[in-house]
Design an enzyme around this catalytic site. Structure first.
Site, PDB file in Angstrom:
ATOM      1  N   ASP A 149       0.865  -1.182   0.000  1.00 42.45           N
ATOM      2  CA  ASP A 149       0.000   0.000   0.000  1.00 42.45           C
ATOM      3  C   ASP A 149       0.903   1.234   0.000  1.00 42.45           C
ATOM      4  O   ASP A 149       1.764   1.379   0.871  1.00 42.45           O
ATOM      5  CB  ASP A 149      -0.861  -0.039   1.271  1.00 42.45           C
ATOM      6  CG  ASP A 149      -1.811   1.141   1.383  1.00 42.45           C
ATOM      7  OD1 ASP A 149      -1.626   2.168   0.693  1.00 42.45           O
ATOM      8  OD2 ASP A 149      -2.743   1.037   2.200  1.00 42.45           O
ATOM      9  N   ILE A 150       0.705   2.120  -0.951  1.00 45.09           N
ATOM     10  CA  ILE A 150       1.616   3.270  -1.074  1.00 45.09           C
ATOM     11  C   ILE A 150       1.536   4.201   0.136  1.00 45.09           C
ATOM     12  O   ILE A 150       2.514   4.862   0.489  1.00 45.09           O
ATOM     13  CB  ILE A 150       1.389   4.036  -2.400  1.00 45.09           C
ATOM     14  CG1 ILE A 150       2.597   4.931  -2.688  1.00 45.09           C
ATOM     15  CG2 ILE A 150       0.081   4.839  -2.376  1.00 45.09           C
ATOM     16  CD1 ILE A 150       2.746   5.338  -4.122  1.00 45.09           C
ATOM     17  N   ASN A 186      -6.163  13.618 -10.170  1.00 41.66           N
ATOM     18  CA  ASN A 186      -6.824  14.122 -11.386  1.00 41.66           C
ATOM     19  C   ASN A 186      -6.616  15.629 -11.442  1.00 41.66           C
ATOM     20  O   ASN A 186      -6.157  16.248 -10.478  1.00 41.66           O
ATOM     21  CB  ASN A 186      -8.313  13.745 -11.402  1.00 41.66           C
ATOM     22  CG  ASN A 186      -9.056  14.292 -10.201  1.00 41.66           C
ATOM     23  OD1 ASN A 186      -9.158  15.513 -10.024  1.00 41.66           O
ATOM     24  ND2 ASN A 186      -9.552  13.406  -9.353  1.00 41.66           N
ATOM     25  N   ASP A 238      -5.621   7.947  -4.917  1.00 42.23           N
ATOM     26  CA  ASP A 238      -5.987   9.285  -4.467  1.00 42.23           C
ATOM     27  C   ASP A 238      -6.856   9.221  -3.193  1.00 42.23           C
ATOM     28  O   ASP A 238      -6.570   9.903  -2.191  1.00 42.23           O
ATOM     29  CB  ASP A 238      -6.753   9.968  -5.614  1.00 42.23           C
ATOM     30  CG  ASP A 238      -6.742  11.479  -5.554  1.00 42.23           C
ATOM     31  OD1 ASP A 238      -6.122  12.031  -4.622  1.00 42.23           O
ATOM     32  OD2 ASP A 238      -7.351  12.102  -6.441  1.00 42.23           O
ATOM     33  N   THR A 285      -3.051   3.445 -14.569  1.00 42.83           N
ATOM     34  CA  THR A 285      -3.430   2.071 -14.941  1.00 42.83           C
ATOM     35  C   THR A 285      -4.672   1.550 -14.231  1.00 42.83           C
ATOM     36  O   THR A 285      -5.071   0.409 -14.429  1.00 42.83           O
ATOM     37  CB  THR A 285      -2.270   1.079 -14.700  1.00 42.83           C
ATOM     38  OG1 THR A 285      -1.979   1.035 -13.293  1.00 42.83           O
ATOM     39  CG2 THR A 285      -1.033   1.496 -15.458  1.00 42.83           C
ATOM     40  N   GLY A 286      -5.291   2.391 -13.400  1.00 43.13           N
ATOM     41  CA  GLY A 286      -6.529   2.002 -12.721  1.00 43.13           C
ATOM     42  C   GLY A 286      -7.714   2.631 -13.426  1.00 43.13           C
ATOM     43  O   GLY A 286      -8.039   2.272 -14.564  1.00 43.13           O
TER      44      GLY A 286
HETATM   45  N1  AR6 Z   1      -1.382   1.672  -2.991  1.00 42.71           N
HETATM   46  C1  AR6 Z   1      -0.766   1.342  -4.157  1.00 42.71           C
HETATM   47  N2  AR6 Z   1      -1.411   1.161  -5.317  1.00 42.71           N
HETATM   48  C2  AR6 Z   1      -2.741   1.311  -5.319  1.00 42.71           C
HETATM   49  C3  AR6 Z   1      -3.475   1.673  -4.158  1.00 42.71           C
HETATM   50  C4  AR6 Z   1      -2.736   1.849  -2.946  1.00 42.71           C
HETATM   51  N3  AR6 Z   1      -3.317   2.177  -1.800  1.00 42.71           N
HETATM   52  N4  AR6 Z   1      -4.784   1.770  -4.497  1.00 42.71           N
HETATM   53  C5  AR6 Z   1      -4.877   1.482  -5.818  1.00 42.71           C
HETATM   54  N5  AR6 Z   1      -3.660   1.201  -6.318  1.00 42.71           N
HETATM   55  P1  AR6 Z   1      -5.838   4.619  -9.782  1.00 42.71           P
HETATM   56  P2  AR6 Z   1      -5.322   6.276 -12.170  1.00 42.71           P
HETATM   57  C6  AR6 Z   1      -3.284   0.882  -7.721  1.00 42.71           C
HETATM   58  O1  AR6 Z   1      -7.215   4.342 -10.270  1.00 42.71           O
HETATM   59  O2  AR6 Z   1      -5.560   5.156 -13.105  1.00 42.71           O
HETATM   60  C7  AR6 Z   1      -8.757   8.557  -8.946  1.00 42.71           C
HETATM   61  O3  AR6 Z   1     -10.144   8.648  -8.757  1.00 42.71           O
HETATM   62  C8  AR6 Z   1      -4.381   0.452  -8.650  1.00 42.71           C
HETATM   63  O4  AR6 Z   1      -4.634  -0.930  -8.497  1.00 42.71           O
HETATM   64  O5  AR6 Z   1      -5.661   4.974  -8.362  1.00 42.71           O
HETATM   65  O6  AR6 Z   1      -4.149   7.190 -12.434  1.00 42.71           O
HETATM   66  C9  AR6 Z   1      -8.120   9.921  -9.163  1.00 42.71           C
HETATM   67  O7  AR6 Z   1      -8.773  10.930  -8.429  1.00 42.71           O
HETATM   68  C10 AR6 Z   1      -3.781   0.783 -10.010  1.00 42.71           C
HETATM   69  O8  AR6 Z   1      -2.869  -0.261 -10.389  1.00 42.71           O
HETATM   70  O9  AR6 Z   1      -5.141   5.825 -10.624  1.00 42.71           O
HETATM   71  C11 AR6 Z   1      -8.260  10.122 -10.643  1.00 42.71           C
HETATM   72  O10 AR6 Z   1      -9.540  10.647 -10.957  1.00 42.71           O
HETATM   73  C12 AR6 Z   1      -2.943   2.022  -9.738  1.00 42.71           C
HETATM   74  O11 AR6 Z   1      -2.803   2.078  -8.316  1.00 42.71           O
HETATM   75  C13 AR6 Z   1      -8.125   8.731 -11.203  1.00 42.71           C
HETATM   76  O12 AR6 Z   1      -8.508   7.847 -10.155  1.00 42.71           O
HETATM   77  C14 AR6 Z   1      -3.549   3.331 -10.239  1.00 42.71           C
HETATM   78  O13 AR6 Z   1      -4.965   3.335 -10.135  1.00 42.71           O
HETATM   79  C15 AR6 Z   1      -6.692   8.417 -11.575  1.00 42.71           C
HETATM   80  O14 AR6 Z   1      -6.645   7.147 -12.167  1.00 42.71           O
END
Ligand code: AR6
Length: 195
Positions: A27-28, A41, A51, A139-140
């Site tokens: 977990d980051i 975002n 986030d 990537t999420g």
């Molecule tokens: N620690 C590490 N990695 C994580 C964690 C965590 N606690 N939680 C999720 N991940 P995303 P994006 C992974 O969606 O694609 C938000 O609503 C997750 O599995 O967090 O850049 C923002 O406000 C995935 O592999 O980021 C923006 O609107 C990665 O982190 C939007 O999402 C990124 O997933 C940004 O989307």
């Protein structure tokens, strides 16, 4: 160091110049690096995924500083990043980075993702940050294909930190086993080239 003892093998640690790259499935918000990167975002006022986790764990001070930045400089475009304090997090700083939304690959997404990582490193270097944790940006919720995103992340970071004389520690923090496999492959390929 706590978290990465169990992963201290060749596929989870690499050297770039005098710096160290680490791959961790974790977990980051728990990372004790000087700074962690948020996958934010353009609005900078929170969201889901990384986030949401960062604002939940870090408390209201981070959001307060984000609002101040919004009021002063407006929205943060994809490819750019801003910095706040870490609130209640172990990290002293949070770098809020805005990656591209994936639209199929012909909207300059790859170059924007590269710029996003680069912007984080620029902010880190100008704030004397010597250790930094990255999530897998875009990537999420933003749907950037994980394998290509990981390669862009890894190459961009490596190229930028290789020439530095002061050592840095960069952690790539992944959440899923699938993402860990992708990064593990990149680490292994790179280590076999340099050894
Ligand atoms: N620690 C590490 N990695 C994580 C964690 C965590 N606690 N939680 C999720 N991940 P995303 P994006 C992974 O969606 O694609 C938000 O609503 C997750 O599995 O967090 O850049 C923002 O406000 C995935 O592999 O980021 C923006 O609107 C990665 O982190 C939007 O999402 C990124 O997933 C940004 O989307």
């Amino acid at each position: 160091m706590g978290h990465h003892g169990r992963l201290a093998d060749e596929s989870h640690i690499a050297t770039a110049g005098s710096s160290t790259l680490v791959l961790l499935r974790d977990d980051i918000t728990l990372q004790n690096t000087d700074a962690i990167v948020n996958a934010a975002n353009s609005g900078l006022l929170g969201g889901g995924g990384v986030d949401g986790a960062i604002h939940r764990a870090g408390g209201p001070e981070i959001l307060r500083q984000c609002r101040e930045i919004r009021a002063g400089s407006g929205r943060c475009p994809p490819g750019a990043a801003v910095i706040t304090g870490g609130g209640n997090l172990p990290a002293r700083f949070v770098i809020h980075a805005v990656g591209p939304v994936w639209h199929g690959g012909s909207a300059n997404e790859r170059e924007i993702l590269r710029k996003t990582y680069d912007a984080c490193l620029t902010l880190a270097l100008s704030n004397d940050i010597r250790s930094l944790s990255f999530p897998s940006i875009s990537t999420g919720a933003y749907r950037f294909p994980a394998e290509e995103a990981a390669r862009i992340a890894f190459v961009t970071v490596r190229q930028r930190i290789e020439p530095l004389s002061e050592p840095m520690e960069i952690r790539f923090i992944v959440f899923s086993e699938y993402d860990e496999q992708i990064y593990r492959q990149l680490f292994a390929e790179y280590s076999s080239q340099t050894n």
